[in-house]
Design an enzyme around this catalytic site. Structure first.
Site, short mmCIF file in Angstrom:
data_model
loop_
_atom_site.label_atom_id
_atom_site.label_comp_id
_atom_site.label_asym_id
_atom_site.label_seq_id
_atom_site.Cartn_x
_atom_site.Cartn_y
_atom_site.Cartn_z
N SER A 145 3.21 3.06 5.12
CA SER A 145 3.11 4.34 4.39
C SER A 145 2.62 5.40 5.36
O SER A 145 1.98 5.06 6.38
CB SER A 145 2.11 4.20 3.25
OG SER A 145 1.79 5.47 2.69
N TYR A 158 -6.81 2.21 0.11
CA TYR A 158 -5.33 2.14 0.18
C TYR A 158 -4.90 2.49 1.61
O TYR A 158 -4.09 1.76 2.21
CB TYR A 158 -4.68 3.08 -0.83
CG TYR A 158 -3.17 3.05 -0.73
CD1 TYR A 158 -2.45 1.90 -1.06
CD2 TYR A 158 -2.46 4.16 -0.27
CE1 TYR A 158 -1.06 1.86 -0.93
CE2 TYR A 158 -1.08 4.12 -0.14
CZ TYR A 158 -0.38 2.97 -0.48
OH TYR A 158 0.99 2.92 -0.34
P1 NDP Z 1 6.49 0.23 -7.49
O1 NDP Z 1 5.23 0.16 -8.26
O2 NDP Z 1 7.66 0.88 -8.11
O3 NDP Z 1 6.91 -1.24 -6.98
C1 NDP Z 1 5.95 -2.14 -6.49
C2 NDP Z 1 6.53 -3.53 -6.42
O4 NDP Z 1 5.55 -4.41 -5.85
C3 NDP Z 1 6.92 -4.08 -7.77
O5 NDP Z 1 8.16 -4.72 -7.70
C4 NDP Z 1 5.82 -5.09 -8.08
O6 NDP Z 1 6.35 -6.20 -8.81
C5 NDP Z 1 5.45 -5.57 -6.66
N1 NDP Z 1 4.10 -6.13 -6.62
C6 NDP Z 1 2.92 -5.47 -6.78
N2 NDP Z 1 1.91 -6.34 -6.77
C7 NDP Z 1 2.45 -7.58 -6.59
C8 NDP Z 1 1.91 -8.88 -6.52
N3 NDP Z 1 0.59 -9.11 -6.59
N4 NDP Z 1 2.75 -9.93 -6.35
C9 NDP Z 1 4.08 -9.71 -6.27
N5 NDP Z 1 4.66 -8.50 -6.32
C10 NDP Z 1 3.84 -7.45 -6.50
O7 NDP Z 1 6.10 0.99 -6.14
P2 NDP Z 1 6.96 1.37 -4.83
O8 NDP Z 1 8.34 0.88 -4.91
O9 NDP Z 1 6.72 2.81 -4.57
O10 NDP Z 1 6.13 0.58 -3.73
C11 NDP Z 1 6.69 -0.38 -2.85
C12 NDP Z 1 5.90 -0.36 -1.55
O11 NDP Z 1 6.02 0.92 -0.95
C13 NDP Z 1 4.41 -0.61 -1.72
O12 NDP Z 1 3.98 -1.41 -0.65
C14 NDP Z 1 3.79 0.80 -1.61
O13 NDP Z 1 2.48 0.76 -1.14
C15 NDP Z 1 4.74 1.42 -0.59
N6 NDP Z 1 4.82 2.87 -0.54
C16 NDP Z 1 5.08 3.61 -1.67
C17 NDP Z 1 5.20 4.99 -1.56
C18 NDP Z 1 5.43 5.86 -2.75
O14 NDP Z 1 5.09 7.06 -2.69
N7 NDP Z 1 6.04 5.37 -3.82
C19 NDP Z 1 5.12 5.68 -0.25
C20 NDP Z 1 4.83 4.78 0.85
C21 NDP Z 1 4.72 3.44 0.69
P3 NDP Z 1 5.62 -6.90 -10.06
O15 NDP Z 1 4.75 -5.88 -10.71
O16 NDP Z 1 6.76 -7.40 -10.91
O17 NDP Z 1 4.86 -8.02 -9.44
C1 8X3 Z 2 2.17 6.16 -0.90
C2 8X3 Z 2 2.20 7.58 -0.43
O1 8X3 Z 2 0.74 9.64 -0.01
O2 8X3 Z 2 0.33 8.39 -2.04
O3 8X3 Z 2 1.91 5.29 0.15
O4 8X3 Z 2 -0.34 7.51 0.07
S1 8X3 Z 2 0.65 8.31 -0.61
#
Ligand code: NDP
Ligand code: 8X3
Length: 258
Positions: A145, A158
């Site tokens: 991220s 985070y």
């Molecule tokens: P979502 O919440 O839409 O998706 C998160 C996914 O992670 C879900 O499929 C969830 O599946 C899975 N997950 C969470 N906890 C667990 C667990 N304990 N075991 C297995 N699976 C898990 O968020 P995003 O798609 O945005 O996030 C995906 C990644 O991208 C993350 O690592 C996040 O930190 C990162 N990210 C997100 C950004 C944003 O602004 N959206 C920006 C930068 C990075 P389930 O709940 O079914 O287990």
């Molecule tokens: C998710 C993006 O800016 O909320 O990683 O940290 S931010």
């Protein structure tokens, strides 16, 4: 034979969009997450639409034993994993350091850091066996991220977990060099997924506010970039990639119109 990709956290957001993007490119998919109903729905949708083979693994990445059990339960024909995308992750809470919850901190560290380590360690023997026996080297993509590049107010733990993903990606690239593995860290900026809903504990109006006044990245944007990283010649590896929407410069600077 089709290439196999394993995507953690495919029940939502980036992971789900990546599942569709790689399916259109002909990959067979191993999709993971905790919500089995969503995994099964996605499996049906992708296999009927694209005719790819899709295998589901329902497990919690925080659970060390469950992670190894799940990966080791893969049938022989699913073990030649070419690409692993460590995407499962979350933020819990957005609080000043002194006010933040220890449970939230544990949850983020266990998911974003330990979860990534467990799944990678479980999958690696399969990926190394393929490359060590003269096949093409595997590719690990870790979803970091912009929070892993700059720390922002109320982002404390985070941001620390994503800095750890950044460091671990560098470490994996060094240690796995002799196995011809590619390791790519992709660091997206703000993207509208279920991320903020999870972070803000289900408060839909607070979560929507995070994306007000500017155009954030979409989950498809991130999926496209992840696919691009896998589409390069065998000798080319994108090591580290930061992407944001054109409304964002880094963790601090957003050009909001409202
Ligand atoms: P979502 O919440 O839409 O998706 C998160 C996914 O992670 C879900 O499929 C969830 O599946 C899975 N997950 C969470 N906890 C667990 C667990 N304990 N075991 C297995 N699976 C898990 O968020 P995003 O798609 O945005 O996030 C995906 C990644 O991208 C993350 O690592 C996040 O930190 C990162 N990210 C997100 C950004 C944003 O602004 N959206 C920006 C930068 C990075 P389930 O709940 O079914 O287990
Ligand atoms: C998710 C993006 O800016 O909320 O990683 O940290 S931010």
């Amino acid at each position: 034979m089709s290439r196999i990709i394993m995507i953690t956290g495919a029940t939502s957001g980036f992971g789900k969009a990546m599942a569709f993007r790689f399916a259109t490119a002909g990959y067979d998919l191993i999709i993971t997450g905790r919500r089995n109903d969503r995994l099964e729905l996605l499996q049906k949708e992708i296999s009927s639409k694209y005719n790819n083979a899709v295998y589901t693994l329902c497990y919690d990445v925080r659970d060390r034993e469950a992670s190894f059990l799940a990966v080791n339960s893969l049938p022989e024909e699913w073990r030649k994993i070419n690409v692993l995308i460590n995407n499962a992750g979350l933020a819990a809470g957005r609080d000043y350091f002194e006010e933040a919850s220890l449970d939230d901190w544990d949850l983020m560290i266990d998911t974003n850091v330990k979860g990534l380590l467990y799944t990678t360690k479980a999958v690696l023997p399969f990926m190394m066996a393929a490359s060590d026996s003269g096949g093409p080297g595997g590719h690990i993509i870790n979803i970091g991220s912009t929070a892993g590049k700059e720390v922002y107010e109320k982002g404390n733990t985070y941001c620390a977990t994503k800095h750890a993903v950044n460091a671990l990606s560098q470490a994996m690239r060094i240690d796995l060099l002799r196995h011809q593995m590619k390791v790519t860290a992709i660091h997206p900026g703000a993207a509208e997924t279920e991320f903020s809903l999870v972070r803000l504990k289900g408060d839909t109006s607070l979560a929507a506010k995070v994306y007000e006044g500017y155009k954030p990245l979409s989950e498809e944007d991130v999926a496209e970039v992840a696919f691009y990283c896998t589409s390069l010649p065998a000798h080319v590896c994108i090591n580290d990639l930061v992407l944001t929407s054109t409304s964002q410069a880094n963790s601090y600077y957003l050009n909001k119109t409202t």
